[in-house]
Design an enzyme around this catalytic site. Structure first.
Site, PDB file in Angstrom:
ATOM      1  N   SER A 180       0.811  -1.215   0.000  1.00 37.44           N
ATOM      2  CA  SER A 180       0.000   0.000   0.000  1.00 37.44           C
ATOM      3  C   SER A 180       0.847   1.268   0.000  1.00 37.44           C
ATOM      4  CB  SER A 180      -0.944  -0.013   1.194  1.00 37.44           C
ATOM      5  OG  SER A 180      -1.820   1.077   1.147  1.00 37.44           O
ATOM      6  N   ARG A 181       1.350   1.662   1.155  1.00 37.55           N
ATOM      7  CA  ARG A 181       2.172   2.866   1.277  1.00 37.55           C
ATOM      8  C   ARG A 181       3.315   2.587   2.245  1.00 37.55           C
ATOM      9  NH1 ARG A 181       0.206   4.002  -2.634  1.00 37.55           N
ATOM     10  NH2 ARG A 181      -0.966   5.837  -3.305  1.00 37.55           N
ATOM     11  N   ASP A 219       6.399  -4.087  -1.110  1.00 36.84           N
ATOM     12  CA  ASP A 219       6.443  -3.537  -2.460  1.00 36.84           C
ATOM     13  C   ASP A 219       6.564  -2.021  -2.398  1.00 36.84           C
ATOM     14  OD1 ASP A 219       6.300  -3.835  -5.352  1.00 36.84           O
ATOM     15  OD2 ASP A 219       4.323  -2.878  -5.214  1.00 36.84           O
ATOM     16  N   HIS A 247       7.811  -1.314  -5.955  1.00 34.82           N
ATOM     17  CA  HIS A 247       6.511  -0.672  -6.170  1.00 34.82           C
ATOM     18  C   HIS A 247       5.938  -1.052  -7.541  1.00 34.82           C
ATOM     19  CE1 HIS A 247       4.177   3.037  -4.538  1.00 34.82           C
ATOM     20  NE2 HIS A 247       3.343   2.183  -5.127  1.00 34.82           N
ATOM     21  N   GLU A 265      11.340   5.465  -0.345  1.00 35.09           N
ATOM     22  CA  GLU A 265      11.528   4.967  -1.711  1.00 35.09           C
ATOM     23  C   GLU A 265      11.723   6.066  -2.746  1.00 35.09           C
ATOM     24  OE1 GLU A 265       7.318   4.247  -3.850  1.00 35.09           O
ATOM     25  OE2 GLU A 265       7.550   3.044  -2.049  1.00 35.09           O
TER      26      GLU A 265
END
Length: 360
Positions: free
Chosen positions: A248-249, A273, A310, A278
């Site tokens: 998600s975040r 992910d 991501h 990031e």
């Protein structure tokens, strides 16, 4: 016919160019109407992220199109406005990187893509869970070196396990449906319950979810209330040996805390992910560089940690939907008609449940 309009697309990768150009050509060839796509719109692609230093690249543009790692605080929005930019198009669901209050004060149009191919992210979250659970990433590397030993590759059967879903937007519900199909017991926490989830599981409190779940998957937006929702305290509530997945975040997870939980073996595994820091790393090739992020590098030394860049959204279907929705939002701006994906309107910021960033 609307006047010609220039759209500056930032953080543009080859696939962004391909899918946006394809959608532009498709929509431009549709039958004329008052809400038709403007065939005279010019797309100008920039590889660079949009920030205070790259604002001059938007000179001459009427609108900018940005992605998750572009940063648009108030000073950047003011600079864009001074260059003549009047619209910000997010080709993503999340909008925590845009100062919506500043955009509203400037009278700028801001719209996002609230959801796109939720199954794409849900499937990727489950893929990470399965990979980590059955250690297929380690098996792949072993056999390439001629090592077919099974020692150290023991996994667990998913059927009958409890999976906790934090956030039941479209992606969370899609994830729940997949895991229900595996025979898992699914529980969820969300302050805004969704009726669509109830066929797959039951709602419980966050503490109960963390204490009962063998696997926890995050699918909530990043807000002041959810920032570092996974921290030292909540990690301590989790069942010993449980696995955490975040598609998600990045800001939902306190990296320092999960490193400590992994070192103590309280946390049984971690699949990411997304990553809080990031912005300066993801979507770029750093393979020939020395990465300076010590926390990320430490994470990647654990054998029970997976980190991806991501990519959960990255499917043909999702990119098509993102491109088409982005350009339809642009059409609404051009034609001065109400936009269902608008995040600002008439002096107040619109905070709508369906527009919460669910990808993540």
């Amino acid at each position: 016919m609307p006047r010609p309009l220039n759209l500056a697309v930032f953080s543009a990768k080859p696939y962004d160019r391909e899918y946006l150009s394809r959608a532009h050509a498709t929509l431009s060839s549709s039958p004329p109407s008052s809400e038709d796509h403007n065939p005279t719109t010019t797309l100008n692609f920039h590889d660079f992220v949009l920030n205070a230093e790259t604002v001059p690249l938007a000179r001459g543009a009427d609108a900018v199109c940005v992605f998750v790692n572009d940063t648009l605080p108030a000073p950047v929005l003011h600079a864009l406005h001074a260059e003549g930019v009047r619209a910000v198009l997010l080709r993503c669901a999340g909008y925590n990187h845009v100062d919506l209050e500043a955009a509203e004060r400037l009278g700028m149009f801001v719209a996002n893509v609230p959801s796109y191919a939720p199954e794409a992210v849900a499937e990727f979250a489950v893929a990470l869970l399965l990979t980590l659970n059955r250690k297929t990433h380690r098996a792949y590397n072993r056999v390439r070196e001629g090592n077919f030993d099974l020692d150290g590759l023991m996994g667990r059967t998913l059927r009958g396990k409890t999976v906790g879903i934090v956030g039941t937007g479209k992606i969370g519900v899609a994830t729940a449906g997949i895991l229900k199909g595996f025979g898992c017991r699914v529980v969820a926490y969300d302050p805004f319950p969704a009726e669509t989830f109830r066929e797959f599981g039951e709602y419980v409190g966050l503490e109960e979810l963390l204490g009962e779940s063998d696997y926890v998957s995050l699918h909530c937006p990043l807000t002041e209330g959810t920032k570092h929702i996974i921290n030292e305290k909540t990690l301590g509530m989790m069942k010993k040996g449980a696995v955490l997945i975040n598609t998600s975040r990045g800001g939902l997870v306190n990296t320092e805390s999960v490193i400590a939980a992994l070192k103590s073996k309280h946390l049984g595994g971690l699949a990411l992910d997304v990553y809080e820091a990031e912005g300066s790393l993801f979507y770029q090739d750093h393979s020939a560089e020395i990465i300076q992020d010590d926390e990320l590098m430490r994470l990647m030394t654990f054998p029970n940690v997976l980190v991806c860049g991501h990519q959960a959204f990255f499917t043909e279907e999702a990119l098509t939907e993102i491109a088409e929705c982005t350009l339809r939002n642009l059409d609404d701006f051009i034609n001065k008609v109400p936009c269902k994906n608008s995040l600002v309107k008439q002096g107040h910021v619109l905070v709508r449940r369906e527009s919460l960033p669910v990808r993540i």
